[in-house]
Design an enzyme around this catalytic site. Structure first.
Site, PDB file in Angstrom:
ATOM      1  N   SER A  43       0.814  -1.225   0.000  1.00 38.89           N
ATOM      2  CA  SER A  43       0.000   0.000   0.000  1.00 38.89           C
ATOM      3  C   SER A  43       0.844   1.271   0.000  1.00 38.89           C
ATOM      4  CB  SER A  43      -0.960   0.021   1.183  1.00 38.89           C
ATOM      5  OG  SER A  43      -0.260   0.224   2.389  1.00 38.89           O
ATOM      6  N   LYS A  84       0.873   4.537   6.662  1.00 38.41           N
ATOM      7  CA  LYS A  84       0.329   5.423   5.623  1.00 38.41           C
ATOM      8  C   LYS A  84       0.973   6.802   5.737  1.00 38.41           C
ATOM      9  CE  LYS A  84      -2.747   2.208   4.711  1.00 38.41           C
ATOM     10  NZ  LYS A  84      -2.476   1.253   3.682  1.00 38.41           N
TER      11      LYS A  84
END
Length: 174
Positions: A43, A84
């Site tokens: 990701s 993230k």
């Protein structure tokens, strides 16, 4: 002979104190200041490939606030840790139009992305005590578009250093 015995005993005690001190320092550093974190998944590609070992600064947000672009590790309700990039802080309006992220109506320049994002995301305002985070691999990332804004209390810390594989050794976040 008793002098030799006393000298050996003294050396053993000194070594014992040194080893115990070193272990205590290591425990304090590991649990309160810095922690290793293994990246799983893609990701954050191309910034992280998904097989790196990072050092996470656990104390940084006790003395400062998260900044745009920081790469953070946080706990999720799924009992997993995610990694993230910070896109929005409290009060920011975030939206995605035509594959581009807008913060407070200004399109972000994001040179760390490998491809344009597919889809739109309706405007949201980041609530107090939360962050809006996105993976760098936007088309393959479970991030704030899906899980919502991340509560500050879930933040483990800022990923600062890639340590493994050794050929990828580098600083993150600046």
């Amino acid at each position: 002979m008793s002098t030799a015995n006393g000298s050996v005993k003294s050396s053993i005690i000194e070594w014992g104190v040194a080893v115990i001190s070193a272990l205590l320092i290591a425990v304090v550093i590991r649990f309160f200041l810095f922690a290793p974190y293994e990246v799983n998944g893609t990701s954050m590609y191309p910034t992280l490939d998904g097989n790196e070992l990072l050092i996470v600064n656990k104390i940084i947000y006790d003395v400062s606030s998260p900044s745009y672009g920081d790469i953070v590790v946080f706990h999720t309700e799924e009992q997993r840790d995610f990694i993230k990039r910070v896109i929005g802080v409290p009060g920011d309006k975030i939206e995605v139009k035509d594959g581009f992220v807008y913060r407070n109506n200004k399109r972000l320049t994001e040179p760390y992305l490998a491809e344009k994002m597919i889809g739109d995301f309706a405007a949201v305002t980041v609530p107090k005590g939360h962050l809006f985070v996105l993976g760098d691999n936007r088309n393959n990332s479970k991030d704030s578009r899906i899980i919502g804004s991340v509560d500050d209390s879930a933040i483990v810390g800022r990923a600062d250093l890639v340590v493994m594989p050794f050929k990828e050794f580098r600083l993150l976040n600046k």
